[in-house]
Design a protein around this motif. Sequence first.
Motif, PDB file in Angstrom:
ATOM      1  N   ALA A 151       8.305 -16.900  -0.276  1.00 50.01           N
ATOM      2  CA  ALA A 151       8.321 -16.145  -1.542  1.00 50.01           C
ATOM      3  C   ALA A 151       6.894 -15.772  -1.919  1.00 50.01           C
ATOM      4  N   LYS A 152       5.970 -16.726  -1.720  1.00 46.22           N
ATOM      5  CA  LYS A 152       4.567 -16.463  -2.069  1.00 46.22           C
ATOM      6  C   LYS A 152       3.932 -15.475  -1.088  1.00 46.22           C
ATOM      7  N   ARG A 153       4.337 -15.516   0.165  1.00 45.43           N
ATOM      8  CA  ARG A 153       3.796 -14.547   1.138  1.00 45.43           C
ATOM      9  C   ARG A 153       4.288 -13.137   0.779  1.00 45.43           C
ATOM     10  N   PHE A 154       5.580 -13.050   0.405  1.00 47.09           N
ATOM     11  CA  PHE A 154       6.119 -11.765  -0.046  1.00 47.09           C
ATOM     12  C   PHE A 154       5.378 -11.297  -1.309  1.00 47.09           C
ATOM     13  N   MET A 155       5.117 -12.257  -2.197  1.00 44.11           N
ATOM     14  CA  MET A 155       4.396 -11.935  -3.443  1.00 44.11           C
ATOM     15  C   MET A 155       3.060 -11.265  -3.121  1.00 44.11           C
ATOM     16  N   GLU A 156       2.335 -11.825  -2.179  1.00 42.47           N
ATOM     17  CA  GLU A 156       1.033 -11.252  -1.813  1.00 42.47           C
ATOM     18  C   GLU A 156       1.208  -9.848  -1.251  1.00 42.47           C
ATOM     19  N   SER A 157       2.243  -9.702  -0.415  1.00 44.34           N
ATOM     20  CA  SER A 157       2.463  -8.439   0.266  1.00 44.34           C
ATOM     21  C   SER A 157       2.820  -7.323  -0.716  1.00 44.34           C
ATOM     22  N   ILE A 158       3.746  -7.617  -1.626  1.00 49.21           N
ATOM     23  CA  ILE A 158       4.159  -6.566  -2.589  1.00 49.21           C
ATOM     24  C   ILE A 158       3.022  -6.280  -3.583  1.00 49.21           C
ATOM     25  N   THR A 159       2.221  -7.298  -3.869  1.00 51.51           N
ATOM     26  CA  THR A 159       1.090  -7.089  -4.784  1.00 51.51           C
ATOM     27  C   THR A 159       0.077  -6.138  -4.140  1.00 51.51           C
ATOM     28  N   MET A 160      -0.192  -6.356  -2.861  1.00 52.37           N
ATOM     29  CA  MET A 160      -1.131  -5.478  -2.151  1.00 52.37           C
ATOM     30  C   MET A 160      -0.556  -4.063  -2.046  1.00 52.37           C
ATOM     31  N   ALA A 161       0.774  -3.972  -1.864  1.00 51.02           N
ATOM     32  CA  ALA A 161       1.406  -2.640  -1.773  1.00 51.02           C
ATOM     33  C   ALA A 161       1.273  -1.887  -3.105  1.00 51.02           C
ATOM     34  N   TYR A 162       1.452  -2.567  -4.222  1.00 51.97           N
ATOM     35  CA  TYR A 162       1.285  -1.914  -5.523  1.00 51.97           C
ATOM     36  C   TYR A 162      -0.165  -1.479  -5.725  1.00 51.97           C
ATOM     37  N   HIS A 163      -1.091  -2.272  -5.179  1.00 53.19           N
ATOM     38  CA  HIS A 163      -2.501  -1.917  -5.276  1.00 53.19           C
ATOM     39  C   HIS A 163      -2.771  -0.643  -4.468  1.00 53.19           C
ATOM     40  N   THR A 164      -2.258  -0.632  -3.234  1.00 57.25           N
ATOM     41  CA  THR A 164      -2.549   0.470  -2.323  1.00 57.25           C
ATOM     42  C   THR A 164      -1.797   1.748  -2.713  1.00 57.25           C
ATOM     43  N   PHE A 165      -0.501   1.589  -3.027  1.00 56.97           N
ATOM     44  CA  PHE A 165       0.324   2.791  -3.216  1.00 56.97           C
ATOM     45  C   PHE A 165       0.425   3.252  -4.668  1.00 56.97           C
ATOM     46  N   HIS A 166       0.220   2.337  -5.612  1.00 58.05           N
ATOM     47  CA  HIS A 166       0.330   2.742  -7.024  1.00 58.05           C
ATOM     48  C   HIS A 166      -0.996   2.568  -7.768  1.00 58.05           C
ATOM     49  N   GLN A 167      -2.037   2.175  -7.042  1.00 56.50           N
ATOM     50  CA  GLN A 167      -3.377   1.988  -7.645  1.00 56.50           C
ATOM     51  C   GLN A 167      -3.360   1.006  -8.829  1.00 56.50           C
ATOM     52  N   VAL A 168      -2.417   0.053  -8.791  1.00 53.53           N
ATOM     53  CA  VAL A 168      -2.432  -0.982  -9.837  1.00 53.53           C
ATOM     54  C   VAL A 168      -3.614  -1.907  -9.545  1.00 53.53           C
ATOM     55  N   GLU A 169      -4.296  -2.323 -10.616  1.00 57.55           N
ATOM     56  CA  GLU A 169      -5.419  -3.263 -10.446  1.00 57.55           C
ATOM     57  C   GLU A 169      -4.837  -4.657 -10.242  1.00 57.55           C
ATOM     58  N   THR A 170      -4.953  -5.182  -9.028  1.00 53.21           N
ATOM     59  CA  THR A 170      -4.316  -6.456  -8.712  1.00 53.21           C
ATOM     60  C   THR A 170      -5.352  -7.492  -8.265  1.00 53.21           C
ATOM     61  N   ARG A 171      -5.018  -8.768  -8.506  1.00 53.86           N
ATOM     62  CA  ARG A 171      -5.838  -9.892  -8.041  1.00 53.86           C
ATOM     63  C   ARG A 171      -4.877 -10.940  -7.484  1.00 53.86           C
TER      64      ARG A 171
END
Length: 321
Positions: A151-171
């Motif tokens: 679940a946490k690995r997926f969390m990282e992956s979708i967070t990075m995708a939102y950063h890359t594809f939606h330009q959301v500021e993520t940490r």
Amino acid sequence: MTPKRILITGAAGFLGSHLCDRFIKEGFHVLGMDNLITGDLKNIEHLFRLPNFEFYHHDVSKFIHVPGELDYILHFASPASPIDYLKIPIQTLKVGALGTHNCLGLAKAKKARILVASTSEVYGDPLVHPQSEDYWGNVNPVGPRGVYDEAKRFMESITMAYHTFHQVETRIIRIFNTYGPRMRLNDGRALPAFIGQALRGEDLTVFGDGSQTRSFCYVDDLIEGIYRLLMSDYAYPVNVGNPDEISLREFAEEIIRLTGTTQKIVYKPLPTDDPKQRKPDITKAKTLLGWEPKVSRADGVRITYEYFKSLPSEELTKQPK
Ligand code: NAD
């Protein structure tokens, strides 16, 4: 100046409640959200009288709506100890996957910066030691711990995708074992388990031969690391933890000395997929955030022991939720 507004999910939990305290202290307007599945309102009841604190009783795996603007989101909702996520595996997967998706959607809609709480468990039973962020891990997806780790690995992956594809500021923070006041005595993790056993006059249970290692970080140090990462401009995962490594046998011996208990250590079989060693490489946190832990294990464990001793006696025998 209007205060910055921050949503903290998992607000009634161990780390979430300390985060609420910290952001209140920094002058933020804090919106705490929790469904109380493992958390306790007692951890945040001192905040209820404050005008700059609001609480939402809500399951973040369901659509999230909060009124008004948001500057920041900290997504900390998730069962976090094996005893919890083995009992509620589906909810654990859902909050890591759907809960993270909902938080990211909210961050996008509100143009807020979001920090998600990942974990050293993404490294699984690591084949590299100490673990640096470029190690991809050794996780058994279908083992009992897989529900949390994946679940946490997926969390990282979708967070990075939102950063890359939606330009959301993520940490993304990868948190290593953290301890301190407001942990639950019965959450099954080594430190509360040992102290609880010592306080009840029971033998201390060590799993396996006790040679497996952990690195324990005091909660105040972690909260400082989270604050610095949130305020940084770095979107890739950062380890935050204390590299001071100790075997579980030695740690049990430390607790015996601290508490003065006359009980001994007893050994039980190692749970499936239990990691053999854990130690963060914190080079990134040091260089990017100027962060390193300040509280020694001796001091941190003593403060935590005093906290557990101060609890009403019924807490000592309380069963997990
Ligand atoms: P905790 O169990 O004390 O707190 C988690 C909180 O999240 C609880 O209050 C719980 O009720 C709430 N929650 C769970 N599912 C929810 C949902 N669907 N909707 C709303 N609220 C929900 O655990 P913790 O130790 O404070 O951990 C907090 C976060 O930090 C977790 O995401 C955990 O994975 C992460 N983390 C913690 C550690 C650690 O050492 N404590 C290490 C690595 C990562």
